[in-house]
Design an enzyme around this catalytic site. Structure first.
Site, PDB file in Angstrom:
ATOM      1  N   ASP A 188       5.022   8.275  -4.769  1.00  0.00           N
ATOM      2  CA  ASP A 188       5.889   8.873  -3.765  1.00  0.00           C
ATOM      3  C   ASP A 188       7.274   9.004  -4.389  1.00  0.00           C
ATOM      4  O   ASP A 188       7.597   8.337  -5.379  1.00  0.00           O
ATOM      5  CB  ASP A 188       5.926   7.974  -2.522  1.00  0.00           C
ATOM      6  CG  ASP A 188       6.837   8.524  -1.448  1.00  0.00           C
ATOM      7  OD1 ASP A 188       6.643   9.668  -1.032  1.00  0.00           O
ATOM      8  OD2 ASP A 188       7.778   7.798  -1.041  1.00  0.00           O
ATOM      9  N   ASP A 204      10.922   9.823  -2.577  1.00  0.00           N
ATOM     10  CA  ASP A 204      12.104   9.237  -1.946  1.00  0.00           C
ATOM     11  C   ASP A 204      11.839   7.781  -1.575  1.00  0.00           C
ATOM     12  O   ASP A 204      10.900   7.471  -0.838  1.00  0.00           O
ATOM     13  CB  ASP A 204      12.497  10.031  -0.697  1.00  0.00           C
ATOM     14  CG  ASP A 204      13.990   9.968  -0.413  1.00  0.00           C
ATOM     15  OD1 ASP A 204      14.652   9.064  -0.937  1.00  0.00           O
ATOM     16  OD2 ASP A 204      14.498  10.825   0.323  1.00  0.00           O
TER      17      ASP A 204
END
Length: 344
Positions: A19, A21
């Site tokens: 992932d 952010d």
């Protein structure tokens, strides 16, 4: 519960699906140490894929941002929920099918790249795909909602309820999905995490016999990894803190846990039970009769979190009530010693 690994994760796993952010960057800035950790993982032979529910940006834009932060990333290393949605549509509608697009340029580009024909929401189409777009117009939302209510097949890039904007937390595409679903009575096929299509598309494109999902959110990253049957690593550089961790139900619990991406180079050991306490790397955590977490011992930051999470989950599974953590303060990585019980 947390598991043990057969050697460091970067050696035991051949693909890290990351992932972005909260894991690699926070907003416009790299998470401290993340570029160096990822460079080391690549040098060890690990494939890296950057997976994001963001359907607004093109993969090339995401890759450029990563390179500006010092992360070695090619355009093909980025997989977006827009691409996953387009793959779903190509499979169900066939090459060349007209697809109504409600979203930003990144979504329209993904539809086109998949061999489909993007059209406006008012045009003849075999399906509609929706995604976040800051310039989406209300009249187009109304037209899309009416067409979905009247039976047009609907694929949503993701159902994220919020995202961090420059001005604070802002409503994400999930808010639009909820509105249209309530009006139309139709639930979309979802492409982004925690639904399987995004990670399935990543594994198909990037390869890897032993993939690992790495994220900072329990409800998308960790649940998404579980949905496709791959182990997960939760890092604590993003949104998950004590409150989220101690109340995590079994389906939201990670396989492995570390303070940051340095956890890729650790040989993880599951906490053990000693006299009712969860023990990890010199830390002992238990939940007292008053329902409050207590921690004693010494060790590194990741082991502190592993001990605390395990003790909290034992308590939650036994009582159905999350443990309290009054005045419980996580140590910095490498903390030397904590004496007695820490209460919040």
């Amino acid at each position: 519960m947390l598991a043990s690994s057969d050697g460091p994760l970067a050696e035991a796993m051949d693909l890290a699906m990351l992932d972005l952010d909260g894991v690699v960057y926070v907003g416009r800035h790299a998470v401290p140490g993340a570029p160096a950790h990822l460079g080391r993982a690549r040098a060890a032979g690990m494939r890296l894929a950057f997976v994001t529910n963001n359907a607004a940006r093109r993969p090339s834009e995401v890759a450029q941002h990563l390179r500006e932060l010092g992360v070695d990333a090619g355009d093909s290393d980025v997989v977006t929920s827009a691409q996953a949605a387009a793959a779903v549509l190509r499979e169900t509608c066939g090459e060349g099918a007209p697809i109504a697009v409600l979203g930003a340029d990144g979504l329209r580009a993904a539809v086109s790249a998949a061999g489909l024909r993007p059209v406006d929401v008012a045009d003849e189409a075999e399906a509609i795909v929706t995604g976040y777009g800051p310039d989406v117009r209300w009249r187009d939302i109304m037209r899309a909602a009416a067409r979905i209510r009247n039976g047009l097949r609907w694929v949503a890039s993701n159902t994220d309820g919020s995202f961090p904007a420059d001005f604070g937390l802002a409503p994400g595409h999930g808010a639009l999905v909820e509105l249209v679903e309530r009006f139309s009575g139709v639930a979309p096929t979802v492409a982004g995490k925690p639904a399987p299509p995004l990670l399935e598309e990543t594994i198909r494109r990037v390869g890897g016999a032993h993939p690992l999902m790495v994220g900072d959110r329990l409800d998308t990253d960790i649940a998404g990894g579980a949905a496709v049957g791959v182990p997960t690593l939760l890092v604590l550089t993003g949104v998950t803190g004590l409150a989220e961790l101690v109340s995590a139900e079994p389906t939201l619990r990670p396989t492995y846990l570390a303070t940051d991406l340095g956890g890729l180079f650790e040989e993880h050991r599951a906490p053990t039970e000693e006299d009712g306490a969860a023990c990890s790397g010199g830390w002992r955590a238990r939940v007292g009769d008053d329902g409050v977490l207590q921690v004693s011992g010494d060790g590194g930051g990741s082991d502190w979190w592993r001990a605390v999470a395990t003790a909290a989950w034992w308590h939650l599974d036994e009582t159905g009530t999350p443990a309290a953590f009054d005045r419980l303060t996580p140590p910095d990585v490498g903390a030397d010693r904590v004496e007695g019980s820490l209460r919040s």
